[in-house]
Design an enzyme around this catalytic site. Structure first.
Site, PDB file in Angstrom:
ATOM      1  N   HIS A 475      -5.228  -7.492   6.237  1.00  0.00           N
ATOM      2  CA  HIS A 475      -4.279  -6.375   6.292  1.00  0.00           C
ATOM      3  C   HIS A 475      -2.998  -6.715   5.520  1.00  0.00           C
ATOM      4  O   HIS A 475      -2.561  -5.971   4.648  1.00  0.00           O
ATOM      5  CB  HIS A 475      -3.960  -6.082   7.768  1.00  0.00           C
ATOM      6  N   GLU A 476      -2.412  -7.862   5.861  1.00  0.00           N
ATOM      7  CA  GLU A 476      -1.148  -8.230   5.202  1.00  0.00           C
ATOM      8  C   GLU A 476      -1.367  -8.490   3.712  1.00  0.00           C
ATOM      9  O   GLU A 476      -0.494  -8.213   2.890  1.00  0.00           O
ATOM     10  CB  GLU A 476      -0.526  -9.462   5.882  1.00  0.00           C
ATOM     11  N   HIS A 479      -1.077  -5.289   1.767  1.00  0.00           N
ATOM     12  CA  HIS A 479       0.321  -4.968   1.447  1.00  0.00           C
ATOM     13  C   HIS A 479       0.791  -5.787   0.247  1.00  0.00           C
ATOM     14  O   HIS A 479       1.474  -5.289  -0.647  1.00  0.00           O
ATOM     15  CB  HIS A 479       1.233  -5.320   2.632  1.00  0.00           C
ATOM     16  N   HIS A 482      -0.399  -4.539  -3.036  1.00  0.00           N
ATOM     17  CA  HIS A 482       0.328  -3.324  -3.386  1.00  0.00           C
ATOM     18  C   HIS A 482       1.624  -3.703  -4.119  1.00  0.00           C
ATOM     19  O   HIS A 482       2.023  -3.039  -5.077  1.00  0.00           O
ATOM     20  CB  HIS A 482       0.643  -2.556  -2.084  1.00  0.00           C
TER      21      HIS A 482
END
Length: 686
Positions: A475-476, A479, A482
């Site tokens: 998940h991290e 980010h 991105h």
């Protein structure tokens, strides 16, 4: 300013050992002076001389040294908290807040900006310049630039107070968490606990010089890797009760009581919204997010509540019946320290699946190298260790991310395990935003970081993660991609600087690769034998995925509902029984319990540990789950390692930042607007 060291060092990778608390005051003061001078230069631009470059772009470039330096200080408070650092940070926080919040409230600056705003050239802007123009203008108006002098003055005071009170909230949560330890001297009390949890507790005690070989001691804390195994597996009910009750008291007792801070923060946010002409903080915060208004976000939460309610009620009934059958007691409501324990027992019975049986297949280094390989295959990048750079702690690793062509896109730091001076949870942040190459200049790399509080290594054994922790790492990392794959020539529109209810799409979509057989086989390998997860265990894991899906969905929705109610109707919470009033709103979202614990509002850092954060935006997790479940259907159709599909996701989502409206970006990838069916199907609720 030439070759600065310390916080002002313009280098992408710095020597973190230089960033000592004694430098903060003088170096942040220097950066502030420079930033003020840069803003003053824009204020002096006469209307007839105003251009896009000397107003809007000059503002984009103003204060960059300050934001980079303060970002480093802010980061240090998350990973290396100390009395000296805290004092230096809190001393400078009002000045930095005053500068940042004063920008849109500066009448001379707004006049200079309007000097260009009202010119015909402004109407001719296109593409990224037009987007930046629109977003900046909206920032100013939304922050109160059109207010009278008295209202602007009050707004600046509010911003300063919010920064201080939310920082204090955060400190209270950290201090209350660290103030607790539970020492066990009788090994019989550890029955049911996995070996990994026992060893971690023993290692924790030894690190505090507690116990001996003859008289061992096991030490537990309120950090997630220590707390969760007790609630899930410990057979000793008194042990579960003690740690659950301690956890529920975080932020509730002096000297760390957050109750009045919450009321103050809600009042300040409501006043701020009203000053800028909005009915409430939710509406003022959401006006430029995908939801647009607080009531639309609340409607989204309440619609999903309706869809999940039948499954939720049925799961609670099943759990209570199971406990009655196992204990021989009449069917009844459960105690809060018993829900996780009995849910785990029911899950093991239904699916013959013990989550701990997966742990040996997830040594952290293999998880990371597999995750990097997935990114390399999908997004045409290469990730390698960066030799010679240091981090803020000896456990921190540094990596390069390059394009397949060899071009350096960015660097990132990774810091995975708990420490007392580090805040809880997992997060990604950016330290520096780069720029794409243009005719004259080569690419300027980005710098980011990912942090977590994952299970630590024990003795000589590698850190073995739970599947949940693996999902968090992915998940991290989503980010982070991105940020690092941002390819936008205006920094403030790059990377994760997007609408808050869109920002979780890149992170949450990455979690899907933790459930796919093909991708798991890349990295889920037994740390001793090197074998992949056996088919039987994989099938059980997938079958158990949606166990208590109604309860899990309802928990997320209850937090979103709590958040929105507090920010749509804050006056209901200014006095009286804070927990009672919150409970009233989330009653049909909550597991009915025999003993009502305090709500988690006083440790709800997402809402109250920064001036905005996830306040009025916690619904975004579920909103973005709709986006990610839907977007992943394209990978399922075209192949989970399909480079063309990955390339399209990189091109339309990861590289674009906030250069276009998020709904347009989503449609660029999917060819249509999002549909919620994919999420309901994935959760087993459709």
């Amino acid at each position: 300013m030439g070759n600065e060291k310390g916080l002002l060092n313009a280098a992408k990778l710095i020597d973190w050992d230089e960033l000592t608390p004694d430098r903060i005051e003088s170096e942040i003061e220097s950066a502030l002076e420079l930033a003020k001078a840069e803003v003053e230069a824009i204020c002096l631009v006469e209307s007839d001389e105003a251009t896009f470059e000397n107003t809007f772009m000059a503002l984009e470039n103003a204060g960059q040294m300050l934001s980079r330096a303060w970002g480093r200080v802010d980061h240090m408070t998350s990973v290396k908290d100390s009395k000296e650092l805290r004092e230096a940070y809190n001393k400078m926080l009002p000045s930095v807040t005053e500068f940042n919040s004063g920008i849109p409230l500066n009448p001379r600056l707004w006049n200079a900006i309007k000097g260009f705003l009202e010119k015909p050239e402004a109407k001719e802007l296109a593409g990224i310049q037009k987007r930046f123009f629109d977003e900046t203008t909206a920032d100013f108006v939304q922050a109160g630039s059109d207010l009278d002098k008295a209202s602007k003055g009050r707004l600046e005071e509010i911003n300063k107070e919010l920064a201080q009170k939310t920082q204090k909230f955060s400190e209270n949560v950290l201090d209350a968490t660290n103030a607790f330890e539970l020492l066990v001297e009788d090994e019989a009390r550890l029955a049911g606990l996995p070996e990994s949890a026992r060893q971690a507790a023993s290692q924790s005690a030894q690190s505090k010089k507690l116990g001996s070989e003859e008289k061992p001691v096991w030490r537990f804390t309120l950090h997630a890797p220590s707390l969760l195994p007790i609630l899930k597996f410990a057979d000793d009910e008194s042990l579960r009760k003690e740690i659950q009750e301690a956890s529920s008291q975080i932020g509730l007792k002096e000297p760390h009581d957050n109750t009045d801070l919450i009321r103050d923060i809600l009042k300040l946010r409501a006043e701020k919204a009203s000053l800028i002409g909005k009915d409430n903080f939710a509406d003022s915060t959401l006006q430029r997010r995908m939801a647009k208004t607080g009531s639309r976000a609340l409607q989204f939460v309440e619609d999903l509540h309706k869809k999940a309610k039948a499954a939720f009620d049925q799961e609670i009934d099943e759990l209570e019946s199971f406990v009655a059958q196992k204990t021989g007691e009449p069917k009844d409501r459960l105690e809060p320290w018993n829900t996780t324990y009995w849910a785990e027992k029911l899950r093991q019975q239904k699916y013959d699946f013990d989550e701990e049986s997966l742990r040996p297949y997830f040594p952290i280094d293999k998880v990371l190298s597999g995750m990097f390989e997935i990114a390399e295959r999908l997004f045409a990048v290469k990730i390698r260790d960066h030799k010679g750079a240091n981090g803020w702690h000896k456990e921190v690793k540094v990596y390069d991310l390059r394009d397949d062509s060899g071009e350096l896109l960015g660097y990132f730091y990774a810091d995975w395990h708990p420490r007392e001076e580090k805040r809880g949870g997992a997060w990604m942040n950016f330290l520096d935003t780069g720029l794409p190459s243009n005719g004259e200049k080569s690419r300027e790399p980005h710098v980011g970081l990912i942090c977590g509080n994952m299970t630590a290594p024990i003795g000589d054994r590698p850190a073995l993660l739970t599947h949940d922790e693996v999902e968090t790492v992915f998940h991290e990392f989503g980010h982070l991609l991105h940020h690092l794959l941002g390819n936008i020539e205006i920094k403030s529109l790059s990377g994760v600087n997007v609408a808050w209810d869109f920002v979780e799409l890149p992170s949450q979509i990455m979690e899907n690769w933790c459930w796919n057989r093909e991708s798991l086989d890349l990295f889920a390998r037994h740390h001793e034998t090197g074998l992949a997860i056996p088919d039987e265990l994989f099938d059980k894991m997938v079958a158990a995925r949606n166990f208590n899906s109604g309860i899990m969905t309802m928990r997320q929705l209850s937090l979103g509902k709590m958040d929105l109610e507090m920010h749509l109707h804050p006056e209901n919470y200014y006095e009286g029984d804070l927990d009672g009033k919150i409970r009233q709103e989330i009653d049909s979202y909550s597991i009915p319990l025999k003993t009502q614990p305090p709500t988690l509002v006083r440790r709800f850092s997402h809402l109250f540990s920064s001036p905005v954060g996830y306040a009025a935006g916690y619904y975004s997790y579920k909103w973005a789950e709709v986006l990610d479940a839907d977007a992943f259907t394209r990978f399922e159709k075209e192949g989970v390692f399909n480079r063309e599909t990955g390339g399209s996701f990189r091109e339309n989502i990861l590289s674009k930042g906030n250069s276009r409206d998020p709904m347009e970006l989503f449609k660029g990838f999917m060819g249509r607007e999002p549909e919620p069916e994919a999420l309901l199907k994935r959760c087993g609720l459709a």
